[in-house]
Design an enzyme around this catalytic site. Structure first.
Site, short mmCIF file in Angstrom:
data_model
loop_
_atom_site.label_atom_id
_atom_site.label_comp_id
_atom_site.label_asym_id
_atom_site.label_seq_id
_atom_site.Cartn_x
_atom_site.Cartn_y
_atom_site.Cartn_z
CD GLU A 169 13.02 3.41 7.57
OE1 GLU A 169 13.00 4.51 8.49
OE2 GLU A 169 13.02 4.40 6.92
N GLY A 220 3.73 2.50 13.87
CA GLY A 220 5.05 1.24 14.08
C GLY A 220 4.71 0.62 15.34
N GLY A 226 7.35 4.17 8.08
CA GLY A 226 6.31 5.49 9.06
C GLY A 226 6.77 5.82 9.47
CB SER A 227 4.74 8.15 12.26
OG SER A 227 3.38 7.41 12.41
CB THR A 228 7.72 5.94 16.13
OG1 THR A 228 9.12 6.97 15.65
CG2 THR A 228 7.86 5.71 17.38
CD GLU A 250 10.13 11.81 11.79
OE1 GLU A 250 9.51 11.01 12.77
OE2 GLU A 250 11.51 10.83 11.11
CE LYS A 277 -1.65 2.49 3.48
NZ LYS A 277 -2.20 3.23 3.01
CB CYS A 299 13.44 8.41 8.29
SG CYS A 299 13.81 7.85 7.25
P1 NDP Z 1 1.96 7.22 9.21
O1 NDP Z 1 3.40 7.07 9.49
O2 NDP Z 1 0.92 7.46 9.25
O3 NDP Z 1 1.45 6.77 7.49
C1 NDP Z 1 2.94 5.66 6.57
C2 NDP Z 1 1.96 4.65 6.00
O4 NDP Z 1 1.20 4.13 6.95
C3 NDP Z 1 1.27 5.59 5.21
O5 NDP Z 1 1.51 4.20 3.98
C4 NDP Z 1 -0.27 5.30 5.71
O6 NDP Z 1 -1.92 5.81 5.11
C5 NDP Z 1 -0.14 3.89 6.53
N1 NDP Z 1 -1.22 3.95 7.76
C6 NDP Z 1 -1.54 4.69 8.61
N2 NDP Z 1 -2.24 4.72 9.22
C7 NDP Z 1 -2.25 3.70 9.94
C8 NDP Z 1 -2.87 2.29 10.08
N3 NDP Z 1 -3.44 1.95 11.33
N4 NDP Z 1 -2.29 1.06 10.24
C9 NDP Z 1 -1.34 0.46 8.79
N5 NDP Z 1 -1.21 1.90 8.69
C10 NDP Z 1 -1.59 2.75 8.46
O7 NDP Z 1 3.02 8.91 8.45
P2 NDP Z 1 2.37 10.66 7.94
O8 NDP Z 1 2.17 9.79 6.52
O9 NDP Z 1 0.63 10.50 8.78
O10 NDP Z 1 3.29 10.77 8.48
C11 NDP Z 1 2.67 11.75 10.40
C12 NDP Z 1 4.35 11.73 10.60
O11 NDP Z 1 5.26 10.41 11.07
C13 NDP Z 1 5.10 13.02 9.80
O12 NDP Z 1 4.93 14.02 10.25
C14 NDP Z 1 6.86 12.55 10.01
O13 NDP Z 1 6.87 13.18 11.40
C15 NDP Z 1 6.48 10.99 10.05
N6 NDP Z 1 6.76 9.87 9.73
C16 NDP Z 1 8.13 9.53 9.46
C17 NDP Z 1 8.07 9.55 8.42
C18 NDP Z 1 9.83 8.36 8.12
O14 NDP Z 1 10.51 7.60 7.34
N7 NDP Z 1 10.55 8.35 9.52
C19 NDP Z 1 7.50 8.72 7.05
C20 NDP Z 1 6.47 9.39 7.04
C21 NDP Z 1 6.02 9.90 8.70
P3 NDP Z 1 -1.45 7.14 4.49
O15 NDP Z 1 -0.75 7.84 4.21
O16 NDP Z 1 -2.48 6.37 3.27
O17 NDP Z 1 -3.07 7.51 5.64
#
Ligand code: NDP
Length: 496
Positions: A258, A241, A236-238, A389, A184, A292
């Site tokens: 990650e 995670g 994605g976000s902590t 972050e 996804k 990240c």
């Molecule tokens: P998220 O962690 O929400 O998004 C990462 C992925 O996870 C996206 O594909 C998202 O879908 C999906 N996702 C969201 N909620 C769920 C869930 N409950 N179960 C499974 N998958 C899910 O990050 P955001 O895009 O909301 O960003 C928020 C903050 O996170 C940012 O401000 C930043 O600080 C941090 N971030 C950190 C990253 C990193 O690599 N360290 C990467 C991205 C964000 P969808 O986008 O469709 O909601």
């Protein structure tokens, strides 16, 4: 003010065909979603709607997982590693051939400067497929234990900051090891993943080996919760995670997470200062700071703090912020309104906490989502802008006097993804690297990536490694033919 005036150098978008709407790519074809209303993906630099994208429901995810299971059982896990490798080599070559098309689409959907999509995201995405293609028939020789076997169906969830590159980081090792995937992309950046479906077709990948479902968090959660998933790979976000870790606790699902970072970029007084300034710029202003492992905290030795401050600000005043499709642009658009709000909120917090804010004062386009390169000085360890972050073009500057103090401050965050050291002393680099609790430590450089090198974090930056031989470990089980191998892996014949 830049010493040079640059004439516009726009990249053409004619190389890309964007459909008005997209379905889900399941079982080798695009199908209609049964989920909720489609959502729009916009160009963050102009707010122009690019396309409508489907929202996959839990039922759609179920169909995708079943397609992946069928492909796994009937085709992919039975195929020799050498044959799997051929498909991966094909995908790598197609990505190279279509690099311009993908780079333009990535820039339109994500807002990153075209020169970064073209020179970083695309070459690295292709390199990940080339590298893992090479492993596919050598898993027996990768120290993965006796008889390494695939896990089955892998659920993969990727963020919006490097949409195609993160897809490559996920899909390439999974397929090389004999797994099939349901992936996804993020809600705001689905287009290059959907275009990747055409690469799978061009490479004649067996249907169902790669399935691409779009949607928001609920779709991601449906993948996490699906009982037919053997392993999850998430970037994605902590916060998300942790939710995933809680959701799969007590199940047999494996996971690699990650997550976020708050990396220290440590500048000693013997560092080549102009190179260090370039390293800082690359560390935090690359990809608008949506990275990240970004070097979002500068730790500078007190004796050169003033000089560094002066040189850094002089350099930042020359950064060209604006149209991501212009080949001269250094800093593009913030990916979404939501992310811009988050950056603005954190910057307001920094000011309220008493840190001194500076920005380059450059002109910004009127439409779209933008934020000027920003430096906070006078930051202390307890400030939120030194701990959390921000995920934007904002850097916090702290000082230190001794190497031990630099280590203590660098390690004093909940994260541990990356760090940078700038000094001319090799022995100090080795000592520091040994002390820093960070998955990646760069010396006299920053944000360098290579598929042969494992990447991942300590503490709240997650667990598991991606890339290199270590990254393969997450995609195999190694306890002999019928030992600890997953249910899914049992009935198949030789997987290599
Ligand atoms: P998220 O962690 O929400 O998004 C990462 C992925 O996870 C996206 O594909 C998202 O879908 C999906 N996702 C969201 N909620 C769920 C869930 N409950 N179960 C499974 N998958 C899910 O990050 P955001 O895009 O909301 O960003 C928020 C903050 O996170 C940012 O401000 C930043 O600080 C941090 N971030 C950190 C990253 C990193 O690599 N360290 C990467 C991205 C964000 P969808 O986008 O469709 O909601």
């Amino acid at each position: 003010m830049s010493p040079f005036e640059y004439a516009p150098a726009p990249e053409s978008r004619a190389v890309v065909d964007i459909a008005s709407s997209y379905g889900l790519y399941i079982g080798g074809q695009f199908v209609e979603a049964t989920g909720g209303a489609p959502f729009k993906t916009v160009n963050p630099a102009t707010e122009e709607v690019l396309a409508e994208v489907s929202e996959a429901s839990a039922d759609d995810v179920d169909v995708a997982v079943k397609a992946a299971r069928t492909a796994y059982t009937r085709v992919w896990s039975r195929m020799s590693g050498a044959d799997r490798g051929k498909y991966l080599f094909r995908i790598a070559r197609i990505l190279q051939e279509r690099a311009r098309e993908f780079a333009v689409l990535e820039t339109l959907d994500n807002g990153k400067p075209i020169k970064e999509a073209r020179d970083v995201d695309l070459p690295l995405a292709a390199a990940h497929f080339f590298y893992h293609a090479g492993w596919a028939d050598k898993l027996d020789h990768a120290s993965l234990g006796p008889n390494p076997r695939p896990l089955g169906v892998v659920g993969q969830i990727v963020p919006w900051n490097f949409p195609l590159l993160m897809l490559a980081w996920k899909i390439a090792p999974a397929l090389a090891c004999g797994n099939t995937v349901v992936i996804k992309p993020a809600e705001t950046t689905p287009l290059t993943a959907l275009l990747f479906a055409s690469v799978c077709e061009q490479a004649e990948l067996p249907p169902g080996v790669v399935n691409i479902v779009t949607g928001a968090g609920a779709t991601g959660q449906a993948i996490v919760d699906h009982p037919g998933i053997d392993k999850l790979a998430f970037t994605g976000s902590t916060a998300v995670g942790k939710m995933i870790a809680r959701s799969i606790a007590g199940t047999r699902k494996k996971a690699t997470l990650e997550l976020g970072g708050k990396a220290a970029n440590i500048i000693f007084d013997d560092a080549p200062i102009d190179q260090a300034v370039e390293g800082i710029v690359n560390g935090i202003f690359f990809n608008q700071g949506h990275v990240c492992c970004a070097g979002s905290r500068i730790l500078v030795q007190e004796s050169i703090a003033e000089e560094l401050d002066h040189r850094l600000k002089r350099r930042l005043a020359t950064l060209r912020v604006g149209d991501p499709m212009d080949k001269n642009t250094d800093v593009g658009a913030i990916n979404s309104r939501k992310q811009l709000d988050r950056i603005e909120e954190m910057v307001a917090v920094g000011e309220a906490e008493g840190a001194e804010r500076w920005d380059s004062g450059c002109a910004l386009p009127t439409n779209g989502f933008w934020f000027r390169p920003t430096v906070f000085s006078g930051v202390s360890q307890t400030h939120r802008i030194a701990q959390e972050e921000i995920f934007g073009p904002v850097v916090s500057v702290l000082t230190f006097r001794t190497p031990a103090e630099a280590v203590a401050k660098a390690n004093n965050t909940p994260y541990g993804l990356s760090a940078g050291i700038w000094t001319e002393k090799g022995s100090r680099i080795l000592w520091m690297a040994d002390q820093l609790r960070a998955g990646v430590v760069w010396a006299n450089t920053f944000n360098k990536f290579d598929p042969t090198s494992p990447f991942g974090g300590y503490k709240e930056s997650g667990y598991g490694r991606e890339g290199g031989r270590h990254g393969l470990e997450a995609y195999v089980t190694s306890a002999g033919p019928y030992g600890r191998a997953s249910e899914a892996a049992r009935p198949q014949g030789g997987s290599r």
